[in-house]
Design a protein around this motif. Structure first.
Motif, PDB file in Angstrom:
ATOM      1  N   GLY A  74       0.832  -1.196   0.000  1.00  0.00           N
ATOM      2  CA  GLY A  74       0.000   0.000   0.000  1.00  0.00           C
ATOM      3  C   GLY A  74       0.864   1.241   0.000  1.00  0.00           C
ATOM      4  O   GLY A  74       2.097   1.153   0.013  1.00  0.00           O
ATOM      5  N   SER A  78      -1.547   3.981   7.369  1.00  0.00           N
ATOM      6  CA  SER A  78      -2.969   4.179   7.692  1.00  0.00           C
ATOM      7  C   SER A  78      -3.878   3.543   6.655  1.00  0.00           C
ATOM      8  O   SER A  78      -4.951   3.027   6.995  1.00  0.00           O
ATOM      9  CB  SER A  78      -3.275   5.664   7.838  1.00  0.00           C
ATOM     10  N   ALA A  79      -3.476   3.588   5.385  1.00  0.00           N
ATOM     11  CA  ALA A  79      -4.296   2.991   4.332  1.00  0.00           C
ATOM     12  C   ALA A  79      -4.431   1.486   4.525  1.00  0.00           C
ATOM     13  O   ALA A  79      -5.501   0.903   4.264  1.00  0.00           O
ATOM     14  CB  ALA A  79      -3.695   3.299   2.963  1.00  0.00           C
ATOM     15  N   LEU A  80      -3.374   0.847   4.987  1.00  0.00           N
ATOM     16  CA  LEU A  80      -3.419  -0.598   5.215  1.00  0.00           C
ATOM     17  C   LEU A  80      -4.159  -0.928   6.509  1.00  0.00           C
ATOM     18  O   LEU A  80      -4.950  -1.876   6.553  1.00  0.00           O
ATOM     19  CB  LEU A  80      -1.996  -1.149   5.244  1.00  0.00           C
ATOM     20  N   GLY A  82      -6.515   0.710   7.646  1.00  0.00           N
ATOM     21  CA  GLY A  82      -7.919   0.931   7.315  1.00  0.00           C
ATOM     22  C   GLY A  82      -8.600  -0.284   6.724  1.00  0.00           C
ATOM     23  O   GLY A  82      -9.824  -0.451   6.873  1.00  0.00           O
ATOM     24  N   SER A 103      -2.011   7.242  12.729  1.00  0.00           N
ATOM     25  CA  SER A 103      -2.206   6.293  11.631  1.00  0.00           C
ATOM     26  C   SER A 103      -2.646   4.927  12.137  1.00  0.00           C
ATOM     27  O   SER A 103      -3.206   4.130  11.384  1.00  0.00           O
ATOM     28  CB  SER A 103      -0.912   6.147  10.822  1.00  0.00           C
ATOM     29  N   PRO A 107      -7.929   5.103  11.868  1.00  0.00           N
ATOM     30  CA  PRO A 107      -8.754   4.228  11.033  1.00  0.00           C
ATOM     31  C   PRO A 107      -9.849   3.517  11.829  1.00  0.00           C
ATOM     32  O   PRO A 107     -10.954   3.274  11.309  1.00  0.00           O
ATOM     33  CB  PRO A 107      -7.740   3.236  10.466  1.00  0.00           C
ATOM     34  N   ALA A 214     -10.123  -0.712  -1.228  1.00  0.00           N
ATOM     35  CA  ALA A 214      -9.339   0.067  -2.191  1.00  0.00           C
ATOM     36  C   ALA A 214      -8.921  -0.813  -3.364  1.00  0.00           C
ATOM     37  O   ALA A 214      -7.941  -0.532  -4.042  1.00  0.00           O
ATOM     38  CB  ALA A 214      -8.114   0.658  -1.517  1.00  0.00           C
ATOM     39  N   THR A 243      -2.867  -2.202  -3.369  1.00  0.00           N
ATOM     40  CA  THR A 243      -3.200  -1.064  -4.218  1.00  0.00           C
ATOM     41  C   THR A 243      -2.098  -0.933  -5.254  1.00  0.00           C
ATOM     42  O   THR A 243      -1.006  -1.487  -5.104  1.00  0.00           O
ATOM     43  CB  THR A 243      -3.318   0.238  -3.409  1.00  0.00           C
TER      44      THR A 243
END
Length: 339
Positions: A74, A78-80, A82, A103, A107, A214, A243
């Motif tokens: 990713g 934070s995106a992961l 999440g 982070s 989430p 995502a 992603t």
């Protein structure tokens, strides 16, 4: 130019800020430069980056101690995180440390509309309280001051049914501990993993619920046939959470991570924590076995800057971070400035 653990680093004297930005091995920087040069010359092809992505993924897997099939890629931690937070059941009770890096916690806090709650306690109490919650989300090493969470207590809580998500961004690459048992281990690459900003990885256990919210072509079972149309055909392993990769960042990570994974982890830990404890001893502080030192003294940041020491200001303290390219001379410079 410095040489450390078999690699060269173009790191300046007094650079003690890896906890903010890690300095790449010269070979990793050269790999990024070559990839960018190919982009400028129109010589790059998307498929050329599949191999670097795979090498970086395998390097992260080796660092954590899991199979590469369990690692998702990713852009940021934070995106992961999440992807896990979006999948926890309604009403999930999450435990976090007070002052935890956002982070890790935000989430889950963003799921409050589903009844998900996040309770903060002192880091020293996280292990003892873990069994009271459905999931613990915590950094292995705290960003602000370098404190290390009680991993043995968390592992015992996991054996009792509590899920454990660990952010290893401030630990993986120098701390010699086993985190392979955790349900999820996430880390951004641009600090201790000495990679460009824009890459992160997460190792997940196959039975951990996640939500591929995502999902795109790179999460496909065969990414190069998953570019257009439906139905969705996600990879059945952790790649189904991927992603689309930041190609030029992955080029550098493909050099840095396998190299880090091949080092003697105990020797790296002893080097980094040893330098930090040298500074602690000189300041009358107890040894901590952490590569991060938080100095809470008047004018500490100003004194360090005047001496040419690069540090960071975090949570009211001057933060020093010692990685494998740092030396006794760096520790002495910091001590001279502070004493």
């Amino acid at each position: 130019m410095r040489t450390a653990f078999g690699q060269e680093f173009d790191v300046p004297e007094g650079y003690l800020n890896t906890a903010s930005i890690g300095i790449p091995p010269a070979d990793a920087g050269a790999a990024v430069a070559a990839a960018v040069a190919g982009w400028r010359a129109g010589a790059g092809s998307p498929g050329d980056f599949d191999e670097p992505v795979a090498r970086a993924r395998a390097g992260f897997a080796d660092l954590v101690g899991v199979a590469a099939e369990r690692v998702a890629i990713g852009p940021a931690a934070s995106a992961l995180v999440g992807l896990v937070a979006a999948a926890v059941p309604d009403g999930t009770r999450v435990l976090a440390a007070e002052g935890e890096f956002t982070s890790v916690t935000w989430p889950f806090a963003a799921q409050a509309g589903r009844g998900v709650t996040v309770t903060e306690v002192d880091l020293a109490d996280v292990g003892a309280r873990a069994g009271e919650f459905d999931l613990v989300a915590v950094s292995v090493v705290q960003s602000a001051d370098g404190r290390v969470v009680d991993l043995d207590a968390l592992r015992a809580a996991r054996d009792g049914g509590t899920r454990v998500l660990l952010d290893a961004t401030q630990s993986l690459g120098w701390l010699d501990v086993d985190v392979s048992w955790a349900d999820a281990v996430v880390a951004a690459g641009y600090k201790w993993l000495l990679s460009p900003r824009g890459v992160a990885w997460m190792a997940v256990r196959p039975d951990l619920p996640t939500h591929a919210n995502a999902a795109g072509w790179y999460a496909g079972a065969d990414p190069w046939t998953a570019i257009y149309g439906l139905p969705m055909d996600l990879a059945t392993d952790a790649r189904g959470l991927d992603t689309s990769p930041a190609w030029y960042c992955q080029a550098g990570a493909a050099v840095a991570l396998p190299w880090l994974a091949g080092l003697d982890r105990a020797a790296v830990h002893a080097h980094c924590a040893g330098l930090a404890d040298t500074v602690r001893a000189g300041l009358g502080m107890e040894p901590a076995g952490s590569a991060i030192v938080a100095v809470r003294r008047p004018d500490a940041a100003e004194r360090l800057a005047a001496a040419g020491v690069v540090s960071a200001n975090r949570a009211g303290a001057a933060r020093l971070a010692f990685h494998l390219y740092n030396t006794e001379a760096d520790a002495a410079r910091a001590l001279d400035a502070l004493t």
